[in-house]
Design a protein around this motif. Structure first.
Motif, PDB file in Angstrom:
ATOM      1  N   CYS A 103       0.805  -1.219   0.000  1.00 62.68           N
ATOM      2  CA  CYS A 103       0.000   0.000   0.000  1.00 62.68           C
ATOM      3  C   CYS A 103       0.840   1.273   0.000  1.00 62.68           C
ATOM      4  O   CYS A 103       0.305   2.371   0.028  1.00 62.68           O
ATOM      5  CB  CYS A 103      -0.968   0.005   1.170  1.00 62.68           C
ATOM      6  SG  CYS A 103      -0.164  -0.034   2.775  1.00 62.68           S
ATOM      7  N   THR A 104       2.163   1.129  -0.069  1.00 59.87           N
ATOM      8  CA  THR A 104       3.046   2.291  -0.009  1.00 59.87           C
ATOM      9  C   THR A 104       2.758   3.288  -1.121  1.00 59.87           C
ATOM     10  O   THR A 104       2.753   4.498  -0.886  1.00 59.87           O
ATOM     11  CB  THR A 104       4.517   1.850  -0.052  1.00 59.87           C
ATOM     12  OG1 THR A 104       4.753   0.938   1.017  1.00 59.87           O
ATOM     13  CG2 THR A 104       5.451   3.031   0.079  1.00 59.87           C
ATOM     14  N   ALA A 105       2.507   2.822  -2.319  1.00 62.96           N
ATOM     15  CA  ALA A 105       2.221   3.738  -3.431  1.00 62.96           C
ATOM     16  C   ALA A 105       1.009   4.609  -3.118  1.00 62.96           C
ATOM     17  O   ALA A 105       1.040   5.825  -3.340  1.00 62.96           O
ATOM     18  CB  ALA A 105       1.991   2.955  -4.714  1.00 62.96           C
ATOM     19  N   GLY A 106      -0.037   4.004  -2.587  1.00 63.09           N
ATOM     20  CA  GLY A 106      -1.227   4.770  -2.218  1.00 63.09           C
ATOM     21  C   GLY A 106      -0.959   5.763  -1.106  1.00 63.09           C
ATOM     22  O   GLY A 106      -1.474   6.884  -1.117  1.00 63.09           O
ATOM     23  N   MET A 107      -0.122   5.374  -0.136  1.00 61.25           N
ATOM     24  CA  MET A 107       0.226   6.296   0.948  1.00 61.25           C
ATOM     25  C   MET A 107       1.017   7.483   0.409  1.00 61.25           C
ATOM     26  O   MET A 107       0.787   8.627   0.814  1.00 61.25           O
ATOM     27  CB  MET A 107       1.023   5.570   2.031  1.00 61.25           C
ATOM     28  CG  MET A 107       0.198   4.587   2.830  1.00 61.25           C
ATOM     29  SD  MET A 107       1.061   3.954   4.287  1.00 61.25           S
ATOM     30  CE  MET A 107       2.284   2.892   3.549  1.00 61.25           C
ATOM     31  N   ILE A 108       1.942   7.224  -0.499  1.00 59.74           N
ATOM     32  CA  ILE A 108       2.727   8.309  -1.089  1.00 59.74           C
ATOM     33  C   ILE A 108       1.839   9.241  -1.899  1.00 59.74           C
ATOM     34  O   ILE A 108       1.951  10.469  -1.798  1.00 59.74           O
ATOM     35  CB  ILE A 108       3.881   7.744  -1.942  1.00 59.74           C
ATOM     36  CG1 ILE A 108       4.923   7.104  -1.024  1.00 59.74           C
ATOM     37  CG2 ILE A 108       4.507   8.833  -2.817  1.00 59.74           C
ATOM     38  CD1 ILE A 108       5.996   6.319  -1.743  1.00 59.74           C
ATOM     39  N   MET A 109       0.931   8.690  -2.681  1.00 59.47           N
ATOM     40  CA  MET A 109       0.034   9.519  -3.485  1.00 59.47           C
ATOM     41  C   MET A 109      -0.889  10.344  -2.591  1.00 59.47           C
ATOM     42  O   MET A 109      -1.160  11.509  -2.876  1.00 59.47           O
ATOM     43  CB  MET A 109      -0.770   8.654  -4.455  1.00 59.47           C
ATOM     44  CG  MET A 109       0.081   7.922  -5.489  1.00 59.47           C
ATOM     45  SD  MET A 109       1.158   8.980  -6.462  1.00 59.47           S
ATOM     46  CE  MET A 109      -0.031   9.869  -7.459  1.00 59.47           C
ATOM     47  N   SER A 110      -1.359   9.765  -1.487  1.00 61.06           N
ATOM     48  CA  SER A 110      -2.202  10.495  -0.533  1.00 61.06           C
ATOM     49  C   SER A 110      -1.411  11.599   0.141  1.00 61.06           C
ATOM     50  O   SER A 110      -1.890  12.735   0.313  1.00 61.06           O
ATOM     51  CB  SER A 110      -2.788   9.539   0.514  1.00 61.06           C
ATOM     52  OG  SER A 110      -3.697   8.666  -0.087  1.00 61.06           O
ATOM     53  N   ALA A 111      -0.179  11.297   0.540  1.00 62.14           N
ATOM     54  CA  ALA A 111       0.674  12.306   1.178  1.00 62.14           C
ATOM     55  C   ALA A 111       0.979  13.449   0.222  1.00 62.14           C
ATOM     56  O   ALA A 111       0.961  14.624   0.609  1.00 62.14           O
ATOM     57  CB  ALA A 111       1.961  11.660   1.679  1.00 62.14           C
TER      58      ALA A 111
END
Length: 118
Positions: A103-111
């Protein structure tokens, strides 16, 4: 099947889609951009977050046809053309801001969306 076109990570992309095709499916299966993940099948987790016209969107909740003509940025579009990681990607890497990485990609995009708003 209808043909759709959108700008993805700065490049115009197009493809045929069924009416029920989700944006995440179009990105992964048609365009081969597999950094965006489907994590939960309930639109709760955020692993599939991308930016559509500058707004954070869970790509499992929008049909690909709804993104017709839009500008879409995925995790693959965060890094520089020469492969240099975006500052957020580098920070997540340096400070171990991940678990299994799914889920790191989604966390980065959200951040990134949060930082662009504030």
């Amino acid at each position: 099947m209808p043909q759709i076109s959108m700008k993805v990570n700065g490049e115009t992309k197009s493809g045929e889609v069924e009416g029920r095709t989700l944006l995440v499916e179009f990105l992964r299966e048609t365009l081969g951009l597999t950094g965006t993940h489907v994590g939960c099948d309930t639109s709760q987790c955020g692993a599939c977050v991308v930016h559509v016209d500058g707004k954070e969107v869970k790509s499992c909740t929008i049909l690909a046809a709804e993104a017709e003509g839009a500008e879409v940025r995925t995790i693959e579009g965060m890094a520089e053309a020469d492969g240099t990681l975006h500052r957020l990607q580098e920070a997540f890497n340096t400070h171990h801001g991940l678990q299994c990485g799914f889920c790191t990609a989604g966390m980065i995009m959200s951040a990134a969306a949060l930082l662009e708003k504030t």
